[in-house]
Design a protein around this motif. Structure first.
Motif, PDB file in Angstrom:
ATOM      1  N   ASP A 239     -14.588  -2.984   8.255  1.00 30.84           N
ATOM      2  CA  ASP A 239     -13.516  -2.044   8.569  1.00 30.84           C
ATOM      3  C   ASP A 239     -12.244  -2.394   7.797  1.00 30.84           C
ATOM      4  N   ASP A 240     -11.939  -3.679   7.720  1.00 30.91           N
ATOM      5  CA  ASP A 240     -10.735  -4.102   7.001  1.00 30.91           C
ATOM      6  C   ASP A 240     -10.878  -3.876   5.497  1.00 30.91           C
ATOM      7  N   LEU A 241     -12.080  -4.052   4.974  1.00 37.08           N
ATOM      8  CA  LEU A 241     -12.313  -3.743   3.559  1.00 37.08           C
ATOM      9  C   LEU A 241     -12.104  -2.252   3.304  1.00 37.08           C
ATOM     10  N   LEU A 242     -12.633  -1.422   4.195  1.00 36.37           N
ATOM     11  CA  LEU A 242     -12.464   0.026   4.034  1.00 36.37           C
ATOM     12  C   LEU A 242     -11.010   0.439   4.224  1.00 36.37           C
ATOM     13  N   GLY A 243     -10.264  -0.321   5.032  1.00 37.93           N
ATOM     14  CA  GLY A 243      -8.854  -0.025   5.228  1.00 37.93           C
ATOM     15  C   GLY A 243      -8.021  -0.216   3.977  1.00 37.93           C
ATOM     16  N   ILE A 244      -8.570  -0.954   3.013  1.00 40.53           N
ATOM     17  CA  ILE A 244      -7.880  -1.160   1.737  1.00 40.53           C
ATOM     18  C   ILE A 244      -8.532  -0.364   0.618  1.00 40.53           C
ATOM     19  N   TRP A 245      -9.863  -0.429   0.534  1.00 38.33           N
ATOM     20  CA  TRP A 245     -10.568   0.162  -0.606  1.00 38.33           C
ATOM     21  C   TRP A 245     -11.434   1.369  -0.243  1.00 38.33           C
ATOM     22  N   GLY A 246     -11.381   1.817   1.004  1.00 41.02           N
ATOM     23  CA  GLY A 246     -12.220   2.944   1.402  1.00 41.02           C
ATOM     24  C   GLY A 246     -11.732   4.265   0.831  1.00 41.02           C
ATOM     25  N   PRO A 254      -5.137   7.686   5.066  1.00 40.37           N
ATOM     26  CA  PRO A 254      -4.603   7.657   3.701  1.00 40.37           C
ATOM     27  C   PRO A 254      -4.969   6.371   2.975  1.00 40.37           C
ATOM     28  N   ALA A 255      -5.082   6.440   1.656  1.00 40.69           N
ATOM     29  CA  ALA A 255      -5.382   5.258   0.849  1.00 40.69           C
ATOM     30  C   ALA A 255      -4.273   4.234   1.019  1.00 40.69           C
ATOM     31  N   GLY A 256      -4.677   2.982   1.221  1.00 40.08           N
ATOM     32  CA  GLY A 256      -3.705   1.908   1.328  1.00 40.08           C
ATOM     33  C   GLY A 256      -2.929   1.885   2.625  1.00 40.08           C
ATOM     34  N   ALA A 257      -3.385   2.605   3.652  1.00 41.51           N
ATOM     35  CA  ALA A 257      -2.626   2.686   4.907  1.00 41.51           C
ATOM     36  C   ALA A 257      -2.425   1.312   5.536  1.00 41.51           C
ATOM     37  N   ASP A 258      -3.444   0.469   5.521  1.00 47.79           N
ATOM     38  CA  ASP A 258      -3.314  -0.854   6.126  1.00 47.79           C
ATOM     39  C   ASP A 258      -2.328  -1.729   5.358  1.00 47.79           C
ATOM     40  N   LEU A 259      -2.307  -1.585   4.046  1.00 45.09           N
ATOM     41  CA  LEU A 259      -1.358  -2.357   3.247  1.00 45.09           C
ATOM     42  C   LEU A 259       0.065  -1.863   3.482  1.00 45.09           C
ATOM     43  N   HIS A 260       0.226  -0.559   3.544  1.00 44.89           N
ATOM     44  CA  HIS A 260       1.552   0.013   3.810  1.00 44.89           C
ATOM     45  C   HIS A 260       2.078  -0.451   5.172  1.00 44.89           C
ATOM     46  N   ALA A 261       1.174  -0.571   6.147  1.00 46.64           N
ATOM     47  CA  ALA A 261       1.563  -1.032   7.481  1.00 46.64           C
ATOM     48  C   ALA A 261       1.731  -2.547   7.542  1.00 46.64           C
TER      49      ALA A 261
END
Length: 354
Positions: A239-246, A254-261
């Motif tokens: 899930d965390d991989l998909l949160g960055i590269w999914g 949205p793309a990169g949502a976890d990084l933005h957060a």
């Protein structure tokens, strides 16, 4: 509150065979669980019911029937297939499956508020549509409904206590996750423990309740709980991989949502702890004001995570925890070939792209 008779579910929905694909079993889990969910949610206060039904994809914000659906049905499938793995009919765990889905969706309603996420399952989140108070109270109502549903099942107090304990653990995991956002020294061990609570606990109890519904003794139920918990860690890595590269078209975010957060997700924490030059640059990126982010800076941040080894570390972690899960499944002395779909589902969850 009304519950659904498993016998009627069995008559309406035929269980797939031993060699059916994981996707087929997930569809079956939705078909078995959905009527139980609908009957349970119908008992809620009208306003809470409107929010819950919108979140579950049954209707739009004006109450018109919708087709959004309520997710992949992973936790209900685990409950049903755990029952099957110990020699029971999967539909005997229909109420347990609905209970864990209600608890999970309660946590999603709350998570969206905490994270200020504006999109889930390709639609505006419930708090964006109904406001924070409405979404918060609907999540509370769904959680109490989950416990009530288990208590009304033949399993009674033992199952309710197990669900309550899992809920306490995932709340603790959520609190730890929130605390990580303000820290720069989160260790991979701490992050793994948080994920075990936030994700593993509910997947574990789904398997435990399914096994208990099928008449398993405590030792087998405990082994299946451990299977679900280890699988939950593997699931969270993915899930965390998909949160960055999914692919946003697949994940619904949205793309990169976890990084933005600025989430301290497993691959990010592994990258930060790696001690490479990219780790230091990643730490600098995470210290930036998220308001300065644009698509290019988020792509650069994702590249830093990968170059510092975070992507590989999480991929390896997913495979390692999957292997651990399957060892716990063997400890449960599953009935073969009845356990074959549960093994296949576990592998599919680690290989998935959404």
């Amino acid at each position: 509150m009304t519950t659904t008779d498993p016998a009627r579910v069995r008559e309406a929905v035929a269980a797939p065979g031993d060699d059916a694909s994981p996707e087929t079993w997930l569809r079956y889990a939705r078909e078995v669980t959905d009527p139980v969910l609908r009957a349970a949610v119908s008992a809620l206060h009208e306003r809470a019911r409107n929010v819950a039904g919108y979140h579950l994809g049954w209707w739009d914000e004006q109450g018109r029937p919708g087709l959004a659906g309520w997710g992949k049905a992973v936790r209900p499938a685990l409950a049903l297939l755990a029952a099957r793995a110990v020699g029971g009919r999967p539909e005997v765990a229909a109420n347990a499956a609905a209970a864990v889905q209600l608890a999970h969706d309660s946590s999603l309603l709350h998570d969206d508020i905490i994270d200020r996420d504006e999109t889930r399952r390709h639609r505006p989140t419930a708090w964006k549509v109904f406001g924070v108070p409405g979404a918060l109270l609907a999540g509370d109502a769904m959680l109490t409904l989950a416990v009530s549903l288990v208590q009304r099942h033949d399993l009674g107090a033992r199952a309710a206590a197990a669900l309550n304990e899992a809920v306490q653990q995932f709340i603790g995991g959520q609190l730890e996750d929130m605390a990580f956002e303000a820290r720069t020294d989160v260790s991979l061990s701490e992050c793994t423990t948080m994920a075990a609570r936030k994700t593993g606990a509910l997947m574990g109890v789904a398997c435990r309740l399914g096994a208990l519904a099928a008449g398993a003794d405590e030792a087998r139920a405990t082994s299946l709980d451990a299977f679900g918990r280890a699988l939950g860690l593997a699931f969270q890595h993915v899930d965390d991989l998909l949160g960055i590269w999914g692919d946003p078209g697949q994940t619904g975010k949205p793309a990169g949502a976890d990084l933005h957060a600025r989430k301290k997700s497993l691959p990010v924490v592994a990258a930060l702890a790696a001690g490479f030059p990219e780790s230091a640059e990643l730490a600098d990126q995470y210290a930036r004001d998220p308001a300065l982010d644009d698509a290019e800076s988020l792509r650069h941040t994702a590249d830093l995570v990968e170059r510092a080894g975070g992507r590989r570390a999480s991929a390896d972690g997913a495979r390692r925890h999957l292997a651990e899960a399957l060892r716990h499944l063997d400890d449960a002395r599953p009935a073969e070939p009845d356990a074959r779909p549960l093994r296949a589902l576990a592998g599919w969850l680690v290989d998935r792209d959404h």
